[in-house]
Scaffold this motif. Structure first.
Motif, mmCIF file in Angstrom:
data_model
loop_
_atom_site.group_PDB
_atom_site.id
_atom_site.type_symbol
_atom_site.label_atom_id
_atom_site.label_comp_id
_atom_site.label_asym_id
_atom_site.label_seq_id
_atom_site.Cartn_x
_atom_site.Cartn_y
_atom_site.Cartn_z
ATOM 1 N N PRO A 17 1.264 -0.888 0.131
ATOM 2 C CA PRO A 17 -0.034 0.017 0.058
ATOM 3 C C PRO A 17 1.045 1.772 -0.034
ATOM 4 C CG PRO A 17 -1.097 -1.790 1.511
ATOM 5 C CD PRO A 17 0.376 -1.942 1.318
ATOM 6 N N PHE A 18 2.334 1.023 0.888
ATOM 7 C CA PHE A 18 3.033 2.487 -0.253
ATOM 8 C C PHE A 18 3.036 2.658 -1.023
ATOM 9 C CE2 PHE A 18 5.753 1.654 4.319
ATOM 10 C CZ PHE A 18 5.298 2.881 5.449
ATOM 11 N N ALA A 19 2.826 2.506 -1.708
ATOM 12 C CA ALA A 19 2.784 2.350 -3.463
ATOM 13 C C ALA A 19 1.685 2.868 -4.502
ATOM 14 C CB ALA A 19 3.198 0.734 -4.069
ATOM 15 N N ILE A 20 0.722 2.699 -3.103
ATOM 16 C CA ILE A 20 -0.656 3.075 -3.788
ATOM 17 C C ILE A 20 -1.300 4.607 -2.933
ATOM 18 C CG2 ILE A 20 -3.012 2.425 -4.562
ATOM 19 C CD1 ILE A 20 -2.190 -0.292 -4.616
ATOM 20 N N PRO A 21 -0.754 5.341 -3.798
ATOM 21 C CA PRO A 21 -1.206 6.983 -2.541
ATOM 22 C C PRO A 21 -2.849 6.319 -2.755
ATOM 23 C CG PRO A 21 -0.177 7.478 -4.723
ATOM 24 C CD PRO A 21 -0.055 6.132 -5.308
ATOM 25 N N SER A 22 -2.806 7.199 -1.204
ATOM 26 C CA SER A 22 -4.796 7.216 -1.123
ATOM 27 C C SER A 22 -5.751 7.439 -1.484
ATOM 28 C CB SER A 22 -5.032 7.711 -0.085
ATOM 29 O OG SER A 22 -3.802 8.993 0.006
ATOM 30 N N PHE A 23 -5.892 9.256 -2.639
ATOM 31 C CA PHE A 23 -6.014 9.292 -3.760
ATOM 32 C C PHE A 23 -6.233 8.828 -4.798
ATOM 33 C CE2 PHE A 23 -1.872 10.842 -4.547
ATOM 34 C CZ PHE A 23 -2.272 10.979 -6.277
ATOM 35 N N VAL A 24 -5.340 7.774 -5.199
ATOM 36 C CA VAL A 24 -5.252 6.709 -6.102
ATOM 37 C C VAL A 24 -6.188 5.787 -5.460
ATOM 38 C CG1 VAL A 24 -4.359 5.114 -8.074
ATOM 39 C CG2 VAL A 24 -2.998 7.331 -7.400
ATOM 40 N N SER A 25 -6.053 5.104 -4.830
ATOM 41 C CA SER A 25 -7.096 4.181 -4.074
ATOM 42 C C SER A 25 -8.545 4.366 -4.530
ATOM 43 C CB SER A 25 -6.626 3.059 -3.268
ATOM 44 O OG SER A 25 -7.276 3.093 -2.717
ATOM 45 N N GLY A 26 -8.523 5.557 -3.355
ATOM 46 C CA GLY A 26 -9.976 6.658 -3.548
ATOM 47 C C GLY A 26 -10.686 6.873 -4.977
ATOM 48 N N PHE A 27 -10.011 7.038 -5.463
ATOM 49 C CA PHE A 27 -10.013 7.147 -7.011
ATOM 50 C C PHE A 27 -10.649 5.586 -8.128
ATOM 51 C CE2 PHE A 27 -7.605 6.083 -10.646
ATOM 52 C CZ PHE A 27 -9.067 5.248 -11.967
ATOM 53 N N THR A 28 -10.166 4.610 -7.431
ATOM 54 C CA THR A 28 -10.479 2.887 -8.098
ATOM 55 C C THR A 28 -11.861 2.206 -6.967
ATOM 56 O OG1 THR A 28 -8.848 2.375 -6.063
ATOM 57 C CG2 THR A 28 -8.095 2.904 -8.788
ATOM 58 N N TRP A 29 -11.881 2.809 -6.302
ATOM 59 C CA TRP A 29 -13.360 2.249 -4.846
ATOM 60 C C TRP A 29 -14.708 3.278 -6.038
ATOM 61 C CZ3 TRP A 29 -13.671 -1.294 -2.266
ATOM 62 C CH2 TRP A 29 -12.407 -1.944 -2.094
ATOM 63 N N VAL A 30 -14.737 5.456 -5.805
ATOM 64 C CA VAL A 30 -15.319 5.832 -6.420
ATOM 65 C C VAL A 30 -15.470 4.767 -8.031
ATOM 66 C CG1 VAL A 30 -16.220 7.740 -7.204
ATOM 67 C CG2 VAL A 30 -14.397 7.086 -4.812
ATOM 68 N N SER A 31 -14.575 4.946 -8.635
ATOM 69 C CA SER A 31 -14.962 4.402 -10.148
ATOM 70 C C SER A 31 -16.151 3.121 -9.785
ATOM 71 C CB SER A 31 -13.873 3.969 -10.942
ATOM 72 O OG SER A 31 -13.278 3.296 -10.270
ATOM 73 N N ILE A 32 -16.222 1.669 -8.861
ATOM 74 C CA ILE A 32 -17.057 0.934 -8.879
ATOM 75 C C ILE A 32 -17.853 1.213 -8.790
ATOM 76 C CG2 ILE A 32 -17.351 -1.100 -7.388
ATOM 77 C CD1 ILE A 32 -14.490 -1.399 -6.622
ATOM 78 N N SER A 33 -18.545 2.219 -7.654
ATOM 79 C CA SER A 33 -19.501 2.146 -7.136
ATOM 80 C C SER A 33 -19.559 3.496 -6.595
ATOM 81 C CB SER A 33 -20.176 1.366 -6.697
ATOM 82 O OG SER A 33 -21.259 1.720 -6.222
ATOM 83 N N PRO A 34 -20.525 4.701 -6.778
ATOM 84 C CA PRO A 34 -20.816 6.050 -5.973
ATOM 85 C C PRO A 34 -20.934 5.058 -4.632
ATOM 86 C CG PRO A 34 -22.171 6.113 -7.436
ATOM 87 C CD PRO A 34 -21.522 4.971 -7.733
ATOM 88 N N MET A 35 -21.563 4.438 -4.257
ATOM 89 C CA MET A 35 -22.026 4.095 -2.808
ATOM 90 C C MET A 35 -19.914 3.954 -2.089
ATOM 91 S SD MET A 35 -21.796 -0.192 -3.101
ATOM 92 C CE MET A 35 -22.073 -0.375 -0.644
ATOM 93 N N PHE A 36 -19.742 4.039 -2.039
ATOM 94 C CA PHE A 36 -17.995 4.540 -1.825
ATOM 95 C C PHE A 36 -17.979 5.674 -0.697
ATOM 96 C CE2 PHE A 36 -17.673 0.126 -4.305
ATOM 97 C CZ PHE A 36 -17.081 -0.530 -2.694
ATOM 98 N N GLU A 37 -18.654 6.371 -1.819
ATOM 99 C CA GLU A 37 -18.501 7.580 -1.229
ATOM 100 C C GLU A 37 -18.675 8.568 -0.079
ATOM 101 O OE1 GLU A 37 -20.446 10.471 -4.196
ATOM 102 O OE2 GLU A 37 -18.736 10.110 -6.174
ATOM 103 N N GLY A 38 -18.149 8.952 -0.079
ATOM 104 C CA GLY A 38 -18.697 9.412 2.178
ATOM 105 C C GLY A 38 -17.228 8.979 2.883
#
Length: 523
Positions: free
Chosen positions: A112-133
């Motif tokens: 996870p050190f290699a994956i910035p949090s904003f990159v990880s956040g973008f991938t989860w949000v792209s799955i579904s808007p339910m991960f927002e918030g």
């Protein structure tokens, strides 16, 4: 790679070769750094004075601010507790149990050190808007930050004398009692210090909450400054954020250095592993799930969106230009950070007195300054006193140096403390000047450490977002800002190539450093 342990200053050893006062060529850069580091405090006080203290108080005493405070505290508490629990459990499994494939798990758990949090956040949000918030943000931040607790705990468990736990077993304690009454109390100082470090990260985190539509102090400050052009509101929110960070860093500073100590060398051996027995398979499955969620999901979604994006449009020239901008600015930021870290480390290690004490505390001060507040203070200074610097590469590189110089100081300072000062004294007796002695004697010895610090800062500059958005020259696009802008427009396929390049550039050094450290420990 928020190797915060690398940025932590080490106590300088007392040596008869330490001189009383540093020369002027070392005093000037250290004083300049101290003045620049004080800019955020000056910015907050000056903006409050311009606004008027009554109006400033009115801006702070609002339901909106209390809502931001509640959101920020929720995120901080939940992520800190989650990271502490996961980090402690993983460290015990890897270091104290008979878990199979521990070497490989140690590498995978650090990815996870290699994956910035904003990159990880973008991938989860792209799955579904339910991960927002709040829920999605907590999930992403826990998966991104638990290594900050896991790695120091692993190092602490490796250094503990197993005789302590064995003595407790001989006194009749079972494995569970040994953990709660012996092992955990020994780990508690490190656990609390690293948990406070995670809490500070949550106070200043911007990228993931912004992408996942969760409003905190940092996202509100950026919105007030960049979108609503309200410098007063941004300054007052910055004052609260700065005060909270200072309180948290004060707590971390108090805990730093408290820990387990013993007399004598002890025995260089590992503790007998605890047999998991029937829990072996569930433990392996839990690690598989954690790695799959933390690394597998982001990497899989990146691959999916890259394929989707390349089937429609793949702006190769634009991607290469953005990559070049990121590499060049990261190189400049890393170079400036190392150049500034050198005189600070020399003053701390080779001299004593008031200047050395100030330089010794400089990393703590810089570490306590939120990147967003540093950026706003530099904007305030440039517009008020040097308008020609506003939105120039120089100002952005200065921000990078302030943010990441403590990471360069760690390895450089360790190398200086290990380098014999007698060599420098011998060169001086042969007629060399202090500068000539440094260039011909000291610099060749510490050059590998400078290279290590350069790499650490370079990787963090590649992932930096907030200062680049505020201070970047007009038209500047980096990999991080491209991910942020495309995600804000729901262009997930457009963001994927830039996010993948960030992971690729960061991933290889993280993998090599992790495997090398584990091999050295086990060898």
């Amino acid at each position: 790679m928020q190797t915060e342990a690398a940025s932590a200053p080490l106590p300088a050893p007392v040596s008869r070769y330490r001189r009383k006062s540093p020369p002027i060529w070392l005093q000037i850069p250290v004083l300049a750094l101290l003045l620049v580091a004080a800019l955020p405090l000056f910015f907050v006080v000056a903006r409050a004075a311009q606004t008027g203290w009554h109006e400033a108080w009115a801006l702070l005493w609002r339901p909106f601010v209390f809502g931001l405070l509640a959101n920020t505290m929720k995120l901080m508490v939940l992520v800190t507790i989650g990271c502490a629990f996961i980090g402690l459990a993983l460290a015990w499994l890897v270091e104290r149990s008979d878990l199979r494939w521990r070497k490989h798990w140690n590498v995978l758990l650090c990815l996870p050190f290699a994956i910035p949090s904003f990159v990880s956040g973008f991938t989860w949000v792209s799955i579904s808007p339910m991960f927002e918030g709040l829920g999605g943000t907590v999930l992403v931040m826990i998966l991104s930050k638990y290594p900050l607790i896991y790695l120091p705990l692993v190092a602490m468990l490796r250094s503990l004398d197993p005789a302590l736990e064995e003595s407790a077993r001989m006194l009749g304690y079972n494995r569970r009692q040994v953990f709660w009454k012996v092992t955990l109390p020994l780990l508690r100082p490190v656990l609390m210090a690293t948990s406070l470090l995670v809490a500070v990260h949550m106070l200043v985190e911007f990228g993931a909450p912004s992408i996942m539509r969760y409003q905190t102090f940092t996202t509100a400050i950026y919105q007030q400054f960049e979108l609503e052009f309200s410098g007063s509101n941004a300054a007052m929110l910055s004052a609260l954020l700065l005060a909270m960070c200072m309180i948290m860093l004060w707590g971390e500073f108090r805990l730093r250095g408290r820990g387990y100590a013993r007399t004598g060398q002890g025995v260089a051996r590992s503790a007998a592993p605890v047999r998991l027995g029937a829990w072996s398979v569930p433990a392996q499955l839990a690690l598989v799930v954690l790695v799959a969620i933390g690394c597998g999901t982001p990497l899989t979604m990146l691959g999916f969106w890259i394929v989707e994006g390349s089937s429609a449009a793949f702006p190769l020239d634009e991607i290469l230009q953005t990559l070049w901008s990121s590499l060049s600015y990261s190189f400049g930021g890393a170079l400036l950070s190392c150049l500034l870290a050198l005189p600070v480390c020399l003053v701390v290690v080779r001299y004593h007195g008031r200047m050395a004490n100030l330089a010794d505390r400089l990393p703590y001060l810089l570490h306590a300054l939120p990147g967003l507040v540093i950026a706003l203070s530099l904007v305030f200074f440039a517009l008020g006193y040097m308008p020609s610097l506003y939105q120039t590469a120089i100002l952005l590189l200065v921000a990078y140096a302030l943010l990441f110089m403590p990471m360069a100081q760690g390895p450089i300072r360790v190398a200086l403390e290990k380098a014999s000062p007698q060599l420098e004294e011998a060169a001086r007796t042969l007629g060399h000047t202090p500068i000539s002695t440094f260039l011909k004697v000291t610099l060749p010895i510490i050059f590998p450490a400078i290279g290590a610090g350069f790499v650490l800062v370079f990787l963090d500059c590649m992932k930096e977002l907030t200062a680049t958005l505020i201070l970047g020259p007009t038209g500047l696009e980096t990999l991080a800002t491209k991910v942020w802008s495309h995600t804000g427009n729901l262009e997930y396929a457009g963001a994927a190539p830039y996010a993948a390049l960030i992971v690729l550039v960061s991933g290889l050094p993280v993998y090599l450093l992790t495997t090398r450290a584990y091999a050295q420990r086990r060898g």
